[in-house]
Design a protein around this motif. Structure first.
Motif, PDB file in Angstrom:
ATOM      1  N   LYS A 197      42.454  37.415  10.911  1.00 13.30           N
ATOM      2  CA  LYS A 197      43.580  37.626  11.808  1.00 13.30           C
ATOM      3  C   LYS A 197      44.737  36.704  11.405  1.00 13.30           C
ATOM      4  N   PHE A 198      45.953  37.269  11.433  1.00 21.00           N
ATOM      5  CA  PHE A 198      47.157  36.481  11.187  1.00 21.00           C
ATOM      6  C   PHE A 198      47.921  36.326  12.494  1.00 21.00           C
ATOM      7  N   PHE A 199      48.449  35.148  12.711  1.00 19.90           N
ATOM      8  CA  PHE A 199      49.204  34.871  13.932  1.00 19.90           C
ATOM      9  C   PHE A 199      50.605  34.395  13.546  1.00 19.90           C
ATOM     10  N   ASP A 200      51.588  35.069  14.082  1.00 20.53           N
ATOM     11  CA  ASP A 200      52.975  34.736  13.770  1.00 20.53           C
ATOM     12  C   ASP A 200      53.438  33.560  14.631  1.00 20.53           C
ATOM     13  N   ALA A 201      52.768  32.459  14.457  1.00 23.68           N
ATOM     14  CA  ALA A 201      53.093  31.253  15.220  1.00 23.68           C
ATOM     15  C   ALA A 201      52.432  30.071  14.536  1.00 23.68           C
ATOM     16  N   SER A 202      52.961  28.886  14.785  1.00 21.44           N
ATOM     17  CA  SER A 202      52.382  27.693  14.172  1.00 21.44           C
ATOM     18  C   SER A 202      51.143  27.228  14.924  1.00 21.44           C
ATOM     19  N   TRP A 203      50.955  27.725  16.163  1.00 20.42           N
ATOM     20  CA  TRP A 203      49.758  27.390  16.926  1.00 20.42           C
ATOM     21  C   TRP A 203      49.578  28.445  18.020  1.00 20.42           C
ATOM     22  N   ILE A 204      48.374  28.562  18.535  1.00 22.04           N
ATOM     23  CA  ILE A 204      48.097  29.501  19.616  1.00 22.04           C
ATOM     24  C   ILE A 204      47.218  28.823  20.659  1.00 22.04           C
ATOM     25  N   SER A 205      47.241  29.364  21.856  1.00 20.97           N
ATOM     26  CA  SER A 205      46.288  28.991  22.902  1.00 20.97           C
ATOM     27  C   SER A 205      45.488  30.243  23.248  1.00 20.97           C
ATOM     28  N   PHE A 206      44.213  30.081  23.579  1.00 22.55           N
ATOM     29  CA  PHE A 206      43.365  31.260  23.752  1.00 22.55           C
ATOM     30  C   PHE A 206      42.131  30.943  24.585  1.00 22.55           C
ATOM     31  N   LYS A 207      41.426  32.017  24.970  1.00 24.34           N
ATOM     32  CA  LYS A 207      40.128  31.933  25.634  1.00 24.34           C
ATOM     33  C   LYS A 207      39.280  33.141  25.229  1.00 24.34           C
ATOM     34  N   ILE A 208      37.993  33.071  25.599  1.00 21.58           N
ATOM     35  CA  ILE A 208      37.059  34.167  25.332  1.00 21.58           C
ATOM     36  C   ILE A 208      36.746  34.865  26.662  1.00 21.58           C
ATOM     37  N   THR A 209      36.740  36.193  26.673  1.00 20.18           N
ATOM     38  CA  THR A 209      36.394  36.945  27.887  1.00 20.18           C
ATOM     39  C   THR A 209      35.361  38.023  27.535  1.00 20.18           C
ATOM     40  N   ARG A 210      34.830  38.617  28.573  1.00 17.35           N
ATOM     41  CA  ARG A 210      33.959  39.789  28.395  1.00 17.35           C
ATOM     42  C   ARG A 210      34.667  41.042  28.914  1.00 17.35           C
ATOM     43  N   GLY A 211      36.013  41.054  28.770  1.00 14.93           N
ATOM     44  CA  GLY A 211      36.766  42.265  29.102  1.00 14.93           C
ATOM     45  C   GLY A 211      37.628  42.174  30.333  1.00 14.93           C
ATOM     46  N   SER A 212      37.502  41.087  31.120  1.00 12.48           N
ATOM     47  CA  SER A 212      38.348  40.936  32.306  1.00 12.48           C
ATOM     48  C   SER A 212      38.410  39.452  32.658  1.00 12.48           C
ATOM     49  N   TRP A 213      39.383  39.118  33.521  1.00 12.87           N
ATOM     50  CA  TRP A 213      39.524  37.718  33.904  1.00 12.87           C
ATOM     51  C   TRP A 213      38.417  37.274  34.854  1.00 12.87           C
ATOM     52  N   SER A 214      37.747  38.205  35.474  1.00  8.29           N
ATOM     53  CA  SER A 214      36.606  37.829  36.315  1.00  8.29           C
ATOM     54  C   SER A 214      35.391  37.482  35.470  1.00  8.29           C
ATOM     55  N   LYS A 215      35.482  37.736  34.168  1.00 13.13           N
ATOM     56  CA  LYS A 215      34.383  37.461  33.248  1.00 13.13           C
ATOM     57  C   LYS A 215      34.870  36.558  32.106  1.00 13.13           C
ATOM     58  N   VAL A 216      35.674  35.557  32.466  1.00 15.41           N
ATOM     59  CA  VAL A 216      36.220  34.639  31.464  1.00 15.41           C
ATOM     60  C   VAL A 216      35.251  33.475  31.256  1.00 15.41           C
ATOM     61  N   GLU A 217      35.331  32.834  30.117  1.00 16.41           N
ATOM     62  CA  GLU A 217      34.460  31.689  29.840  1.00 16.41           C
ATOM     63  C   GLU A 217      34.839  30.503  30.725  1.00 16.41           C
ATOM     64  N   VAL A 218      33.820  29.716  31.100  1.00 16.58           N
ATOM     65  CA  VAL A 218      34.018  28.517  31.911  1.00 16.58           C
ATOM     66  C   VAL A 218      33.138  27.394  31.360  1.00 16.58           C
ATOM     67  N   GLU A 219      33.255  26.222  31.974  1.00 17.80           N
ATOM     68  CA  GLU A 219      32.373  25.119  31.615  1.00 17.80           C
ATOM     69  C   GLU A 219      30.951  25.447  32.075  1.00 17.80           C
ATOM     70  N   ASN A 220      29.963  24.653  31.628  1.00 12.23           N
ATOM     71  CA  ASN A 220      28.572  24.972  31.972  1.00 12.23           C
ATOM     72  C   ASN A 220      28.236  24.733  33.439  1.00 12.23           C
ATOM     73  N   ASP A 221      29.164  24.055  34.191  1.00 17.13           N
ATOM     74  CA  ASP A 221      28.943  23.879  35.630  1.00 17.13           C
ATOM     75  C   ASP A 221      29.783  24.840  36.450  1.00 17.13           C
TER      76      ASP A 221
END
Length: 634
Positions: free
Chosen positions: A84-108
């Motif tokens: 993947k190429f990103f037209d920016a010097s940096w990006i912010s991101f997260k991992i999901t399973r298709g929706s924000w109700s299924k976004v990654e969180v800490e282990n607690d």
């Protein structure tokens, strides 16, 4: 920068080689960023085989189910997203399973702060990640504790049909999180509930991404909103109003930045004007050109980082504005010495003055090696506990002391020059603009001192004063830019200041009269009076002590002794005595009856009304009008 003779090339690589070198460096800045791959080598056991994982972030407007950023599950159980190429010097991101109700969180179950990565243009990167938990699979920490956020007012220039989001430390600062999209209650009133995972709660409003975040006037960032323990304990909805959107404000072109842009452009134009004129003090004008160039480049750097988009992509440009701290004083000192003392020393001979600048470059270079996103975070955090910001604070404090030292040193040299100039020139030199510039720089130093004291106070006080210090910083830059406007004004009004000759020799007023033979003194006085009366050399407004000494075939020092010992006057008062006498004679002559006093004064050698009035009163103890009124009465 190489501070050798400024009219010589800094580097010589040949006419065409230099062109191609500059072109290559310039074009390289527009290359593609490095190819990046993402690998998830661990996901929670609760992840189903049928689950599809996605990468979401600033590059796709935080779409949690973007098919272009879908991970592919491998035979070994890992997930991959390749090339993947990103037209920016940096990006912010997260991992999901298709929706924000299924976004990654800490282990607690607590929110995971958005991930960030910076790129370079040469190295392919593979980022290996682990997902600790999913928000829908883990019991969220303090899930029952929530607070209602109400938005009662938005700016009038808000685009129609806009959606409003709240982001903060409760969702890892994701700006377009659909879970915290505000719902319209009635016309112009919006509400959303946010969870409280930790206190205090920090948040901001956006229209879906960081480019559309709320800000202050002129596109400036605003501090995070905060909910105190008292706000949370009241259990009442928290009302908010948005004053500005960063992208809907003036942005990079606003009244403040336009002042800086016009100043920089005038600076470059002024450099051309100064160096295109023939002049007698080329050495001083070269130093002045360097000084103006430093100011102009610094102002441009200040303007460039004012825009959020430019700053996000190239935040390290902000370091350029600080480089003036340890450059301005030494270069200004070189200019003053070349202008007033006929100094021919090259920049290299002042090398020890630039040691602090070199040290600053080394420190800032080490800071610039940090990843882009880390650099931004630490600069925006602005805490003494943040090492880079603590370094900036030390640099600013040292630079303030450094510049105050140079200001007093330069002020002393200018004062000495004005004291000595009467011994060498018969009329005022047009360099009083230096006093005006010193006054402007003094104002800058005053505000700078206030800013430093305010920062020290805020470090030990809970009272926020960011707005005040930011305002003062803007004032300092505007006042600092006035220096170039002043130089431009005087360049147009008094172009001779860039061609002025300089004093050949500084002489002391005190003369040992005992060492001058009376007979010799009388002979020298007679010879001096003869040349003044017969040749009327005093009519030359630019008459100087060296010029008069050459006329008399004597040394500057010997002539100065004759004037001081024989007339108890300095050179200027001696010459102006003859001018006043000539003025009085012409003012009573019918031939000059149609001319004004000022016209006659200029004709007899004075170069300004103030110089004439001052000298006339010194000779007659009266003003010109008083003198001739008394003459008519008698």
């Amino acid at each position: 920068m190489n501070y050798s003779k400024m009219h010589e090339p800094i580097f010589y690589v040949g006419k065409y080689k230099m062109f191609f070198l500059i072109a290559a460096v310039f074009l390289s800045t527009f290359g593609l960023y490095a190819q990046t791959s993402f690998v998830l080598d661990y996901v929670p056991q609760s992840t189903k085989i049928t689950d599809t994982l996605y990468l979401t972030g600033s590059f796709n407007n935080w779409n949690p189910k973007d098919p272009y950023y879908r991970f592919t599950k491998q035979a070994d159980g890992t997930y991959e997203l390749k090339n993947k190429f990103f037209d920016a010097s940096w990006i912010s991101f997260k991992i999901t399973r298709g929706s924000w109700s299924k976004v990654e969180v800490e282990n607690d179950g607590a929110p995971l702060t958005v991930r960030k990565i910076s790129f370079n243009r040469t190295t392919e990167k593979t980022l290996v990640l682990q997902v600790a938990g999913w928000s829908d699979k883990l019991k969220l920490k303090d899930q029952k504790k929530k607070v209602a956020i109400i938005l009662t007012e938005v700016p009038k220039n808000t685009p129609p049909n806009s959606s409003f989001y709240v982001c903060g430390n409760f969702n890892g600062w994701v700006p377009g999180d659909e879970r915290y999209k505000m719902k319209q209650l009635i016309s112009g009133i919006y509400q959303v509930e946010i969870p409280v995972f930790s206190e205090p709660v920090e948040y901001k409003f956006t229209r879906g991404n960081w480019l559309t975040v709320e800000g202050k006037s002129y596109g400036r960032p605003r501090p995070n909103r905060m909910l105190s323990d008292k706000d949370l304990a009241s259990k009442k909805p928290i009302k908010n109003a948005i004053d500005y959107w960063e992208d809907q404000s003036y942005g990079i072109f606003n009244p403040y930045t336009l002042i800086l842009i016009l100043t920089a452009l005038q600076g470059f134009f002024l450099i051309f004007i100064i160096n295109s004129n023939s002049n007698n003090n080329k050495s001083a004008n070269q130093a002045l050109s360097v000084l103006i160039f430093i100011i102009s480049i610094t102002l441009i750097a200040r303007v460039v980082i004012y825009d959020r988009v430019i700053y996000t992509e190239n935040p390290k440009l902000s370091l350029l504005t600080d480089l003036v701290f340890f450059l301005y004083g030494p270069v200004f000192l070189i200019y003053i010495e070349r202008l007033l003392q006929r100094s021919k020393r090259s920049f290299l001979t002042y090398w020890y003055h630039f040691v602090p600048f070199v040290l600053q470059v080394v420190v800032y270079f080490s800071i610039s090696l940090n990843p882009t996103h880390t650099f931004i975070e630490r600069n925006l955090f602005q805490s003494l506990e943040s090492p880079p910001y603590a370094i900036y604070e030390v640099v600013v404090l040292l630079a303030l002391v450094f510049n105050i030292f140079y200001w007093f040193n330069i002020k002393k040299k200018i004062k000495q020059y004005f004291q000595n100039i009467e011994l060498n020139y018969s009329t005022d030199q047009n360099i009083k603009y230096l006093n005006v510039i010193m006054m402007v720089l003094g104002v800058c130093l005053f505000f700078w001192t206030v800013i430093v004291l305010a920062d020290i106070y805020s470090a030990y006080s809970e009272i926020p004063i960011n707005y005040t210090t930011n305002l003062l910083i803007d004032i300092v830059w505007v006042v600092f830019s006035v220096v170039v406007y002043l130089l431009g004004y005087f360049a147009i009004k008094q172009p001779e200041i860039f061609r002025m000759a300089v004093i050949d020799e500084e002489l002391k007023l005190e003369v040992d009269k005992a060492k001058i033979n009376t007979t010799d003194l009388d002979e020298q006085k007679n010879a001096l009076h003869e040349i003044m009366a017969q040749e009327q050399i005093y009519l030359n407004p630019e008459l100087s002590l060296p010029e008069l000494a050459a006329k008399m075939n004597t040394s500057v020092h010997a002539l100065s002794k004759t004037i001081n010992a024989g007339y108890s006057k300095n050179f200027r008062d001696f010459v102006n005595y003859y001018r006043v006498e000539e003025f009085i004679e012409r003012a009573q002559d019918e031939k000059y009856k149609n001319q004004t006093y000022l016209a006659i004064a200029l004709a007899v050698g004075f170069n300004s009304k103030s110089s004439f009035n001052r000298s006339f009163k010194k000779v007659t103890n009266k003003s010109p009008r008083e003198y001739f009124n008394d003459l008519q009465k008698s």
